[in-house]
Design an enzyme around this catalytic site. Structure first.
Site, PDB file in Angstrom:
ATOM      1  N   VAL A  82     -14.157  -8.014  -0.311  1.00 33.07           N
ATOM      2  CA  VAL A  82     -13.606  -6.984  -1.189  1.00 33.07           C
ATOM      3  C   VAL A  82     -13.780  -7.420  -2.645  1.00 33.07           C
ATOM      4  O   VAL A  82     -13.368  -8.520  -3.024  1.00 33.07           O
ATOM      5  CB  VAL A  82     -12.125  -6.730  -0.886  1.00 33.07           C
ATOM      6  CG1 VAL A  82     -11.562  -5.668  -1.835  1.00 33.07           C
ATOM      7  CG2 VAL A  82     -11.944  -6.308   0.573  1.00 33.07           C
ATOM      8  N   SER A  83     -14.379  -6.577  -3.445  1.00 26.94           N
ATOM      9  CA  SER A  83     -14.551  -6.889  -4.869  1.00 26.94           C
ATOM     10  C   SER A  83     -14.676  -5.610  -5.676  1.00 26.94           C
ATOM     11  O   SER A  83     -15.080  -4.567  -5.160  1.00 26.94           O
ATOM     12  CB  SER A  83     -15.802  -7.750  -5.095  1.00 26.94           C
ATOM     13  OG  SER A  83     -16.990  -6.993  -4.918  1.00 26.94           O
ATOM     14  N   VAL A  84     -14.298  -5.722  -6.942  1.00 29.12           N
ATOM     15  CA  VAL A  84     -14.488  -4.639  -7.907  1.00 29.12           C
ATOM     16  C   VAL A  84     -15.103  -5.254  -9.161  1.00 29.12           C
ATOM     17  O   VAL A  84     -14.638  -6.295  -9.637  1.00 29.12           O
ATOM     18  CB  VAL A  84     -13.162  -3.946  -8.262  1.00 29.12           C
ATOM     19  CG1 VAL A  84     -13.382  -2.885  -9.346  1.00 29.12           C
ATOM     20  CG2 VAL A  84     -12.532  -3.319  -7.026  1.00 29.12           C
ATOM     21  N   ARG A  91      -9.571   1.647 -12.344  1.00 25.64           N
ATOM     22  CA  ARG A  91     -10.118   3.007 -12.287  1.00 25.64           C
ATOM     23  C   ARG A  91     -10.015   3.598 -10.883  1.00 25.64           C
ATOM     24  O   ARG A  91     -10.654   4.601 -10.585  1.00 25.64           O
ATOM     25  CB  ARG A  91     -11.583   3.008 -12.732  1.00 25.64           C
ATOM     26  CG  ARG A  91     -11.803   2.501 -14.150  1.00 25.64           C
ATOM     27  CD  ARG A  91     -13.212   2.752 -14.596  1.00 25.64           C
ATOM     28  NE  ARG A  91     -13.527   2.114 -15.865  1.00 25.64           N
ATOM     29  CZ  ARG A  91     -14.671   2.261 -16.518  1.00 25.64           C
ATOM     30  NH1 ARG A  91     -15.624   3.035 -16.013  1.00 25.64           N
ATOM     31  NH2 ARG A  91     -14.892   1.642 -17.653  1.00 25.64           N
ATOM     32  N   GLY A  92      -9.252   2.957 -10.025  1.00 23.15           N
ATOM     33  CA  GLY A  92      -9.056   3.496  -8.681  1.00 23.15           C
ATOM     34  C   GLY A  92     -10.112   3.101  -7.670  1.00 23.15           C
ATOM     35  O   GLY A  92     -10.112   3.625  -6.546  1.00 23.15           O
ATOM     36  N   LEU A  94     -10.608   0.112  -6.054  1.00 24.41           N
ATOM     37  CA  LEU A  94     -10.030  -0.590  -4.906  1.00 24.41           C
ATOM     38  C   LEU A  94      -9.228   0.367  -4.035  1.00 24.41           C
ATOM     39  O   LEU A  94      -9.343   0.342  -2.802  1.00 24.41           O
ATOM     40  CB  LEU A  94      -9.153  -1.746  -5.383  1.00 24.41           C
ATOM     41  CG  LEU A  94      -8.462  -2.554  -4.271  1.00 24.41           C
ATOM     42  CD1 LEU A  94      -9.495  -3.183  -3.341  1.00 24.41           C
ATOM     43  CD2 LEU A  94      -7.558  -3.620  -4.868  1.00 24.41           C
ATOM     44  N   SER A 118      -7.700 -13.302  -1.824  1.00 27.13           N
ATOM     45  CA  SER A 118      -8.003 -14.209  -2.933  1.00 27.13           C
ATOM     46  C   SER A 118      -6.782 -14.382  -3.824  1.00 27.13           C
ATOM     47  O   SER A 118      -6.550 -15.458  -4.387  1.00 27.13           O
ATOM     48  CB  SER A 118      -9.185 -13.674  -3.750  1.00 27.13           C
ATOM     49  OG  SER A 118      -8.901 -12.362  -4.229  1.00 27.13           O
ATOM     50  N   GLU A 119      -5.997 -13.307  -3.942  1.00 24.96           N
ATOM     51  CA  GLU A 119      -4.727 -13.332  -4.670  1.00 24.96           C
ATOM     52  C   GLU A 119      -3.708 -12.566  -3.823  1.00 24.96           C
ATOM     53  O   GLU A 119      -3.903 -11.387  -3.544  1.00 24.96           O
ATOM     54  CB  GLU A 119      -4.862 -12.676  -6.043  1.00 24.96           C
ATOM     55  CG  GLU A 119      -5.810 -13.387  -6.987  1.00 24.96           C
ATOM     56  CD  GLU A 119      -5.916 -12.663  -8.319  1.00 24.96           C
ATOM     57  OE1 GLU A 119      -5.087 -12.940  -9.203  1.00 24.96           O
ATOM     58  OE2 GLU A 119      -6.818 -11.814  -8.455  1.00 24.96           O
ATOM     59  N   TYR A 123      -2.598  -7.069  -2.092  1.00 26.41           N
ATOM     60  CA  TYR A 123      -2.681  -6.177  -0.933  1.00 26.41           C
ATOM     61  C   TYR A 123      -1.344  -5.669  -0.405  1.00 26.41           C
ATOM     62  O   TYR A 123      -1.330  -4.831   0.505  1.00 26.41           O
ATOM     63  CB  TYR A 123      -3.471  -6.874   0.178  1.00 26.41           C
ATOM     64  CG  TYR A 123      -4.917  -7.078  -0.216  1.00 26.41           C
ATOM     65  CD1 TYR A 123      -5.838  -6.049  -0.122  1.00 26.41           C
ATOM     66  CD2 TYR A 123      -5.346  -8.303  -0.729  1.00 26.41           C
ATOM     67  CE1 TYR A 123      -7.154  -6.222  -0.499  1.00 26.41           C
ATOM     68  CE2 TYR A 123      -6.667  -8.495  -1.120  1.00 26.41           C
ATOM     69  CZ  TYR A 123      -7.565  -7.450  -1.004  1.00 26.41           C
ATOM     70  OH  TYR A 123      -8.860  -7.629  -1.398  1.00 26.41           O
ATOM     71  N   PHE A 409     -12.812 -15.657   6.756  1.00 30.56           N
ATOM     72  CA  PHE A 409     -13.884 -14.709   7.037  1.00 30.56           C
ATOM     73  C   PHE A 409     -14.141 -13.820   5.828  1.00 30.56           C
ATOM     74  O   PHE A 409     -14.765 -12.821   5.893  1.00 30.56           O
ATOM     75  CB  PHE A 409     -13.557 -13.845   8.269  1.00 30.56           C
ATOM     76  CG  PHE A 409     -12.198 -13.180   8.241  1.00 30.56           C
ATOM     77  CD1 PHE A 409     -12.042 -11.950   7.637  1.00 30.56           C
ATOM     78  CD2 PHE A 409     -11.093 -13.806   8.790  1.00 30.56           C
ATOM     79  CE1 PHE A 409     -10.785 -11.333   7.605  1.00 30.56           C
ATOM     80  CE2 PHE A 409      -9.840 -13.192   8.776  1.00 30.56           C
ATOM     81  CZ  PHE A 409      -9.695 -11.964   8.187  1.00 30.56           C
TER      82      PHE A 409
END
Length: 409
Positions: A82-84, A91-92, A94, A118-119, A123, A409
């Site tokens: 998962v990355s942005v 900006r929505g 994620l 990661s942080e 979530y 993973f």
């Protein structure tokens, strides 16, 4: 900005993956790592967000099976990659990916989604709760000794090339998986992760080494590790770093830990990501010199509350009505009656008065039995509406052994 969330095409993988690497600092991975993750990627479960021709967001999922209390292996979406892009934060992007992903998970019939964050702050707003922790240790093996259990000396140890014994080690791992909630049944291809050994990850240590434990000619345990030779004015000060260790019984595990403690020319043993209740902690002569640290590990999201709660068993009889809050997946909101014990469970919608009120995040945290509902209540995250319901549910949800995620993973 208009976000175009779409399923990843194989032709776009390089651009997609480069966006992921850049979001995590931009340090290129080895060709070995890149090839492995390309092979493991499930394209039909991977999403990308494009702004015009530019990839600005990534998210994927692996099709896992995770052990739950009672020993069942339950299908779960392993959320990953998962990355942005830094240019497109807030900006929505994620939220759009999480919305599409959870809808897809539900449509695919999986009651659970799991991830490693990661942080950890990211979530919770999407309904994920921290369900497992792990410990790391830096043990002063020059001063700390082990008191091993009977039978340890009957275990034969030998060095082996990691690749030569991979199949036998995977067979040991597969026998251990049902014994501890949170463990992942490795699908074909995932065994390659256990041999991943890029020089860039060694920090000056040796290539991956392996020692197997045998009894009556059968491999019953193993450890993979690296050794970093170091010397100071007073002599050797080498460091052993464990990568993994599994054994079928206490004597086997003790034999492997004793071996790691006693490697010549070393005085420090580093281990990380181990179960919080692992037995070696009760064998050491001085736990203070082991410098234990605890870290969050697997985050769990109940995608279908009823199906997820029915998939596990319970330590004690339980009959409780939950008032569940879940604004991100509103199909879970409302009252659910859970009735179960060590043989099985039923969880259905009800109009009965609620006994406990909580969000789906707290259910995820407690799901594998490593986080107590009573502890969450002490923090104000669970409200008891019927006297005695909290103790009943907290006792039922507990696991005999601490849940544990064996690898990322």
């Amino acid at each position: 900005m208009t976000t175009d969330v779409r399923v990843l095409r194989q032709a776009d993988w390089d651009e997609w993956y480069e966006n992921l690497i850049r979001a995590f600092g931009g340090v290129a991975e080895s060709s070995e790592e890149r090839e492995l993750w390309s092979a493991l990627t499930e394209y039909d479960r991977s999403l990308g967000v494009w702004d015009g021709k530019d990839c600005v967001g990534t998210a994927g999922a692996f099709s896992f099976r995770v052990t739950v209390p009672g020993g069942a292996s339950v299908p779960a979406a392993g959320v990953t990659m998962v990355s942005v892009a830094a240019t497109h934060r807030r900006r929505g992007v994620l939220t759009a990916m999480m919305r599409r992903q959870l809808d897809d998970v539900r449509a695919g019939g999986e009651a659970l989604a799991v991830l490693v964050a990661s942080e950890p702050v990211i979530y919770g707003r999407f309904g994920y709760g921290i369900a497992t922790s792990s410990i790391s240790a830096e043990i002063d093996t020059a001063r700390v000794t082990l008191a091993v259990p009977p039978g340890t000396d009957d275990v034969r140890l030998r060095y082996a090339a990691p690749g030569d014994v991979l199949e036998a080690c995977e067979a040991v791992y597969a026998r251990v998986v049902p014994q501890r909630p949170g463990m992942l049944a490795r699908r074909p291809g995932w065994q390659r992760l256990m041999l991943l050994d890029p020089a860039s990850e060694r920090s000056g240590a040796s290539p991956l080494q392996c020692v197997v434990a045998e009894r009556d000619g059968e491999i019953v345990g193993y450890t993979r590790f690296r050794v970093k030779p170091e010397w100071g004015p007073a002599g050797h000060n080498g460091v052993v770093t464990t990568v993994d260790l599994e054994g079928l019984d206490p004597a086997v595990r003790a034999a492997l830990w004793r071996f790691l403690f006693d490697i010549d020319l070393t005085s420090t043993l580093r281990t990380r990501g181990r179960p919080v209740d692992e037995g070696w902690q009760h064998l050491v002569s001085d736990i203070r010199r082991c410098q234990l640290r605890v870290k969050d590990s697997l985050h769990v999201r109940l995608v279908e509350v009823g199906a997820a709660l029915e998939a596990r068993t319970y330590q004690a009889p339980v009959d409780v009505v939950f008032e569940v809050e879940d604004p991100f997946c509103p199909w879970n909101e409302g009252r659910w009656r859970l009735t179960g014990d060590a043989k099985g469970a039923v969880c259905v919608r009800t109009e009965d008065a609620p006994d406990l009120a909580l969000s789906v995040r707290e259910l995820g945290a407690a799901y594998l039995g490593g986080v107590s509902l009573a502890s969450l209540a002490a923090g104000g995250r669970v409200r008891e509406l019927r006297h005695g319901a909290l103790a009943e549910a907290a006792t039922a949800f507990a696991s005999v052994v601490a849940p544990w995620l064996p690898h990322g993973f």
